[in-house]
Design a protein around this motif. Structure first.
Motif, PDB file in Angstrom:
ATOM      1  N   SER A 159       0.384  -0.834   0.058  1.00  0.00           N
ATOM      2  CA  SER A 159       0.310  -0.100   0.032  1.00  0.00           C
ATOM      3  C   SER A 159       1.059   1.472  -0.420  1.00  0.00           C
ATOM      4  CB  SER A 159      -0.531   0.327   1.055  1.00  0.00           C
ATOM      5  OG  SER A 159      -0.374  -0.448   1.842  1.00  0.00           O
ATOM      6  N   LEU A 160       1.696   0.783   0.855  1.00  0.00           N
ATOM      7  CA  LEU A 160       2.930   2.479   0.821  1.00  0.00           C
ATOM      8  C   LEU A 160       3.695   2.480  -0.908  1.00  0.00           C
ATOM      9  CD1 LEU A 160       3.934   4.880   2.503  1.00  0.00           C
ATOM     10  CD2 LEU A 160       5.713   3.113   3.069  1.00  0.00           C
ATOM     11  N   THR A 161       4.171   1.490  -1.722  1.00  0.00           N
ATOM     12  CA  THR A 161       3.892   1.873  -2.754  1.00  0.00           C
ATOM     13  C   THR A 161       3.432   2.550  -3.717  1.00  0.00           C
ATOM     14  OG1 THR A 161       5.734  -0.465  -2.549  1.00  0.00           O
ATOM     15  CG2 THR A 161       5.250   0.203  -4.644  1.00  0.00           C
ATOM     16  N   ASN A 162       1.966   2.175  -3.396  1.00  0.00           N
ATOM     17  CA  ASN A 162       0.855   2.283  -4.489  1.00  0.00           C
ATOM     18  C   ASN A 162       0.942   4.524  -3.904  1.00  0.00           C
ATOM     19  OD1 ASN A 162      -1.924   3.105  -5.240  1.00  0.00           O
ATOM     20  ND2 ASN A 162      -2.152   3.132  -3.676  1.00  0.00           N
ATOM     21  N   MET A 163       0.822   4.567  -2.614  1.00  0.00           N
ATOM     22  CA  MET A 163       0.928   5.502  -2.141  1.00  0.00           C
ATOM     23  C   MET A 163       2.140   6.521  -2.843  1.00  0.00           C
ATOM     24  SD  MET A 163      -1.246   5.276   1.302  1.00  0.00           S
ATOM     25  CE  MET A 163      -0.531   4.091   2.389  1.00  0.00           C
ATOM     26  N   MET A 164       2.634   6.287  -3.361  1.00  0.00           N
ATOM     27  CA  MET A 164       4.461   7.164  -3.123  1.00  0.00           C
ATOM     28  C   MET A 164       4.174   7.322  -4.709  1.00  0.00           C
ATOM     29  SD  MET A 164       7.118   5.408  -0.474  1.00  0.00           S
ATOM     30  CE  MET A 164       8.461   6.350  -1.051  1.00  0.00           C
ATOM     31  N   VAL A 165       3.313   5.900  -5.692  1.00  0.00           N
ATOM     32  CA  VAL A 165       3.329   6.236  -6.885  1.00  0.00           C
ATOM     33  C   VAL A 165       2.919   6.801  -7.370  1.00  0.00           C
ATOM     34  CG1 VAL A 165       2.611   5.193  -9.246  1.00  0.00           C
ATOM     35  CG2 VAL A 165       4.670   3.961  -6.932  1.00  0.00           C
ATOM     36  N   ARG A 166       1.781   7.201  -6.763  1.00  0.00           N
ATOM     37  CA  ARG A 166      -0.242   7.964  -6.858  1.00  0.00           C
ATOM     38  C   ARG A 166       0.522   9.241  -6.157  1.00  0.00           C
ATOM     39  NH1 ARG A 166      -4.398   6.580  -3.475  1.00  0.00           N
ATOM     40  NH2 ARG A 166      -3.395   7.804  -1.768  1.00  0.00           N
ATOM     41  N   GLN A 167       1.465   9.489  -5.810  1.00  0.00           N
ATOM     42  CA  GLN A 167       1.464  11.081  -4.780  1.00  0.00           C
ATOM     43  C   GLN A 167       2.651  11.618  -6.218  1.00  0.00           C
ATOM     44  OE1 GLN A 167      -0.245  11.435  -0.714  1.00  0.00           O
ATOM     45  NE2 GLN A 167       1.087  12.129  -1.010  1.00  0.00           N
ATOM     46  N   LEU A 168       3.693  11.351  -6.175  1.00  0.00           N
ATOM     47  CA  LEU A 168       4.589  11.780  -7.139  1.00  0.00           C
ATOM     48  C   LEU A 168       4.294  11.647  -8.407  1.00  0.00           C
ATOM     49  CD1 LEU A 168       7.501   8.448  -6.191  1.00  0.00           C
ATOM     50  CD2 LEU A 168       7.850  10.858  -6.156  1.00  0.00           C
ATOM     51  N   ASN A 169       3.698  11.188  -9.269  1.00  0.00           N
ATOM     52  CA  ASN A 169       3.371  11.253 -10.240  1.00  0.00           C
ATOM     53  C   ASN A 169       1.822  12.728 -10.477  1.00  0.00           C
ATOM     54  OD1 ASN A 169       3.478   9.106 -12.542  1.00  0.00           O
ATOM     55  ND2 ASN A 169       3.382   8.186 -11.229  1.00  0.00           N
ATOM     56  N   ASP A 170       1.365  12.664  -9.346  1.00  0.00           N
ATOM     57  CA  ASP A 170       0.494  14.240  -9.165  1.00  0.00           C
ATOM     58  C   ASP A 170       1.072  15.043  -8.928  1.00  0.00           C
ATOM     59  OD1 ASP A 170      -2.118  12.586  -8.778  1.00  0.00           O
ATOM     60  OD2 ASP A 170      -2.363  12.044  -6.739  1.00  0.00           O
ATOM     61  N   ASP A 221      -0.632  14.522   3.569  1.00  0.00           N
ATOM     62  CA  ASP A 221       0.453  14.483   4.063  1.00  0.00           C
ATOM     63  C   ASP A 221       1.824  14.443   4.761  1.00  0.00           C
ATOM     64  OD1 ASP A 221      -0.561  17.114   3.587  1.00  0.00           O
ATOM     65  OD2 ASP A 221      -1.516  17.546   5.483  1.00  0.00           O
ATOM     66  N   GLU A 222       1.076  13.478   4.861  1.00  0.00           N
ATOM     67  CA  GLU A 222       2.727  12.672   5.711  1.00  0.00           C
ATOM     68  C   GLU A 222       3.224  12.041   4.680  1.00  0.00           C
ATOM     69  OE1 GLU A 222      -0.676  12.427   8.568  1.00  0.00           O
ATOM     70  OE2 GLU A 222      -0.439  12.208   6.203  1.00  0.00           O
ATOM     71  N   ILE A 223       2.548  11.252   3.635  1.00  0.00           N
ATOM     72  CA  ILE A 223       3.545  11.094   2.569  1.00  0.00           C
ATOM     73  C   ILE A 223       4.145  11.698   1.689  1.00  0.00           C
ATOM     74  CG2 ILE A 223       3.140  10.182   0.293  1.00  0.00           C
ATOM     75  CD1 ILE A 223       2.755   7.876   2.541  1.00  0.00           C
ATOM     76  N   ASN A 224       3.550  12.715   1.520  1.00  0.00           N
ATOM     77  CA  ASN A 224       4.713  13.938   0.637  1.00  0.00           C
ATOM     78  C   ASN A 224       5.906  14.748   1.622  1.00  0.00           C
ATOM     79  OD1 ASN A 224       3.071  14.736  -0.908  1.00  0.00           O
ATOM     80  ND2 ASN A 224       1.300  15.917  -0.382  1.00  0.00           N
ATOM     81  N   ALA A 225       5.466  14.611   3.353  1.00  0.00           N
ATOM     82  CA  ALA A 225       6.537  14.669   3.953  1.00  0.00           C
ATOM     83  C   ALA A 225       7.693  13.826   3.988  1.00  0.00           C
ATOM     84  CB  ALA A 225       6.121  14.619   5.840  1.00  0.00           C
ATOM     85  N   LEU A 226       7.310  12.117   3.437  1.00  0.00           N
ATOM     86  CA  LEU A 226       8.616  11.117   3.619  1.00  0.00           C
ATOM     87  C   LEU A 226       8.959  11.503   2.711  1.00  0.00           C
ATOM     88  CD1 LEU A 226       9.582   8.357   3.838  1.00  0.00           C
ATOM     89  CD2 LEU A 226       7.591   7.003   3.099  1.00  0.00           C
ATOM     90  N   LEU A 227       7.773  11.987   0.877  1.00  0.00           N
ATOM     91  CA  LEU A 227       9.579  12.082  -0.010  1.00  0.00           C
ATOM     92  C   LEU A 227       9.699  13.303   0.203  1.00  0.00           C
ATOM     93  CD1 LEU A 227       5.780  11.241  -2.527  1.00  0.00           C
ATOM     94  CD2 LEU A 227       7.781   9.671  -2.337  1.00  0.00           C
ATOM     95  N   ASP A 250      -5.582   4.324   2.371  1.00  0.00           N
ATOM     96  CA  ASP A 250      -5.218   4.664   0.988  1.00  0.00           C
ATOM     97  C   ASP A 250      -5.648   5.106  -0.420  1.00  0.00           C
ATOM     98  OD1 ASP A 250      -5.967   2.299   1.099  1.00  0.00           O
ATOM     99  OD2 ASP A 250      -4.756   0.469   0.126  1.00  0.00           O
ATOM    100  N   ARG A 251      -6.862   5.523   0.222  1.00  0.00           N
ATOM    101  CA  ARG A 251      -7.945   5.840  -0.611  1.00  0.00           C
ATOM    102  C   ARG A 251      -7.841   7.183  -0.977  1.00  0.00           C
ATOM    103  NH1 ARG A 251     -13.645   2.575  -0.425  1.00  0.00           N
ATOM    104  NH2 ARG A 251     -12.810   0.051  -0.477  1.00  0.00           N
ATOM    105  N   ASN A 252      -7.351   7.686  -0.209  1.00  0.00           N
ATOM    106  CA  ASN A 252      -6.269   9.165   0.015  1.00  0.00           C
ATOM    107  C   ASN A 252      -5.677   9.477  -0.560  1.00  0.00           C
ATOM    108  OD1 ASN A 252      -9.034   9.560   1.811  1.00  0.00           O
ATOM    109  ND2 ASN A 252      -8.331   9.905   3.905  1.00  0.00           N
ATOM    110  N   LYS A 253      -6.164  11.145  -1.412  1.00  0.00           N
ATOM    111  CA  LYS A 253      -4.788  11.650  -2.229  1.00  0.00           C
ATOM    112  C   LYS A 253      -3.883  12.319  -1.362  1.00  0.00           C
ATOM    113  CE  LYS A 253      -7.655  10.405  -6.379  1.00  0.00           C
ATOM    114  NZ  LYS A 253      -7.585  11.045  -8.281  1.00  0.00           N
ATOM    115  N   ILE A 288      -1.926  -5.641  -8.349  1.00  0.00           N
ATOM    116  CA  ILE A 288      -2.778  -5.497  -9.762  1.00  0.00           C
ATOM    117  C   ILE A 288      -4.007  -5.609  -9.315  1.00  0.00           C
ATOM    118  CG2 ILE A 288      -1.319  -6.848 -11.331  1.00  0.00           C
ATOM    119  CD1 ILE A 288      -3.806  -9.193 -10.342  1.00  0.00           C
ATOM    120  N   PHE A 289      -4.420  -5.012  -7.378  1.00  0.00           N
ATOM    121  CA  PHE A 289      -5.737  -4.435  -6.950  1.00  0.00           C
ATOM    122  C   PHE A 289      -6.037  -3.141  -7.623  1.00  0.00           C
ATOM    123  CE2 PHE A 289      -4.536  -9.323  -5.481  1.00  0.00           C
ATOM    124  CZ  PHE A 289      -5.632  -9.959  -6.212  1.00  0.00           C
ATOM    125  N   TYR A 290      -4.497  -2.525  -7.718  1.00  0.00           N
ATOM    126  CA  TYR A 290      -5.145  -1.037  -7.547  1.00  0.00           C
ATOM    127  C   TYR A 290      -5.788  -0.590  -9.076  1.00  0.00           C
ATOM    128  CZ  TYR A 290      -2.840  -0.351  -2.890  1.00  0.00           C
ATOM    129  OH  TYR A 290      -2.727  -0.412  -1.166  1.00  0.00           O
TER     130      TYR A 290
END
Length: 320
Positions: free
Chosen positions: A166-177, A307-313, A301-304, A193-195
Motif C-alpha cells: 500500500s505504501l508503494t501505491n501511495m508513493m507512486v500516486r503522489q509522485l505522479n500527482d 501530508d504524511e506521504i508528502n513529508a516522507l517524499l 490509501d484511497r485518499n490523495k 494489480i488490485f489497484y
C-alpha cells in the motif's frame, strides 16, 4: 542548580521545570558560548545543539568534550540528518556524551536517570564501519538536494505485513500527482494489480525486473516492493525497512531474529501504520537500539495528497 542554552529548540527548553541559575538564548561560537558560564558551579548543562555554530562538525563536538565534563551534559538534538547519522552518534558516545535526546520527555528521563556507557555502547561503530557511515552521511547530505535522474527506492517489510504494498501505491500516486513520473513494481507477488493502475506492475524474478526497467525509460522514480528480493543493493538507491511497531509484530520479529534491529543499524527504518506518537519515538529507539528515519501513522490509501506521504517524499529528496 543547572545551566541551559536554547535556540531552535527553545519551545522544548521553555518547558523545563528544573532549577536554572543561568540560561543563554541564541547561536554562538563554541568558545563564546562556554565563556558565558565561566566560574559557575552547576549540576547539569543542558545544551540545545543548535546553540552552537557549526554543530554538525564532529570536531566542534570533540572540542566541547574537552571543555566540559561530558557526564554533566545533556544534549538536546534536532532532526538534522547529519546529527542523527550513525557516524555522528558514534562520535558523541566516543567523546563521552552518553545523554542526548530530541524531546522534552527525554531530557526529563536523562536528568533523573543518566545513561552510562553500557546504555549507549551499541551506537559505537568500528573503525571500518565509521568510515562507511561517514561516507554514507556525505551521500545523504547530497540527497538533501533535489534528486536528478532515475531514482529507485526499495520497500522491505521488516515486521510481517508492514504495509509495503500500500505504501508503494501511495508513493507512486503522489509522485505522479506532483509531476514526477513514477512507477511501482512488486517482486514475486501480484497484489499491486488490485489497484487497477497501469503504473503498477509485478515482476517474478531479476530478469523480469531488468526488462521492466529497460521498458520504462521515462520513469524518473521506481518504487519496488521487495518481498525478500535478495539483490536490493544492486538495484536500489535507497531501501526503507518498514516496521509495524505493534507489540505482537515486534515480538514475532525479535523471536525470529533477536538481532533484527542491530543488523539494520545505519539503515533507514520507517515505522509504518504506527500508533507511536512523535514524543514516543525516542523510547522506541532506546528499547530497540535503532534509529527511526520516519514515523508514518495509519493512512487510508484511497485518499490523495496525504501530508504524511508528502513529508516522507521530501525527506527522501523529492522537493516538488
Amino acid at each position: 542548580m543547572n545551566v541551559v542554552t536554547a535556540n531552535e529548540n527553545k519551545s522544548i527548553i521553555d518547558r523545563l521545570d528544573i532549577d536554572i541559575i543561568k540560561r543563554i538564548d541564541g547561536e554562538f561560537e563554541l568558545r563564546e558560548l562556554l565563556s558565558k558560564f565561566v566560574n559557575l558551579y552547576f549540576n547539569k548543562m543542558i545544551i540545545d545543539i543548535t546553540s552552537i555554530k557549526d554543530y554538525r562538525n564532529m570536531e566542534t563536538i570533540n572540542a566541547l568534550a574537552k571543555a566540559v565534563e561530558p557526564s554533566r551534559v545533556i544534549l538536546l538534538l534536532n532532526d538534522d540528518a547529519t546529527v542523527n547519522s550513525a557516524a555522528y552518534m558514534s562520535n558523541l558516545v566516543s567523546q563521552g556524551f552518553y545523554n542526548f535526546t530530541r524531546n522534552f520527555e527525554g531530557i526529563k528521563f536523562l536528568y533523573n536517570h543518566p545513561n552510562t556507557y553500557d546504555n549507549v555502547k551499541y551506537l559505537v561503530l568500528s573503525e571500518a564501519d565509521m568510515a562507511k557511515a561517514q561516507s554514507k552521511m556525505q551521500e545523504e547530505e547530497v540527497v538533501e538536494e533535489p534528486r536528478k535522474g532515475r531514482t529507485i527506492i526499495g520497500l522491505a517489510n521488516l515486521t510481517l505485513h508492514a504495509g509495503a504494498t500500500s505504501l508503494t501505491n501511495m508513493m507512486v500516486r503522489q509522485l505522479n500527482d506532483k509531476g514526477i513520473n513514477a512507477i511501482g513494481i512488486e517482486m514475486f507477488r501480484q497484489d499491486l494489480i488490485f489497484y487497477h493502475d497501469e503504473r503498477l506492475s509485478s515482476c517474478m524474478n531479476k530478469n523480469d525486473l531488468e526488462r521492466k526497467l529497460k521498458e520504462s525509460p521515462n520513469a524518473e522514480v521506481v518504487i519496488i516492493d521487495l518481498n525478500e528480493f535478495g539483490e536490493a543493493d544492486r538495484f536500489c538507491d535507497d531501501v526503507l525497512y518498514l516496521v509495524e511497531p505493534s507489540y505482537v509484530k515486534l515480538t514475532r520479529l525479535l523471536k525470529k531474529n533477536k538481532n533484527a534491529f542491530l543488523e539494520r543499524k545505519g539503515d533507514k527504518i520507517v515505522l509504518n501504520m504506527s500508533f507511536v506518537n512523535d514524543d514516543e519515538v525516542a523510547d522506541f529507539e532506546y528499547e530497540t537500539k535503532s534509529k527511526v528515519y520516519f514515523n508514518l501513522p495509519p493512512l487510508n490509501d484511497r485518499n490523495k495528497n496525504l501530508d504524511e506521504i508528502n513529508a516522507l517524499l521530501r525527506k527522501l529528496g523529492f522537493k516538488n
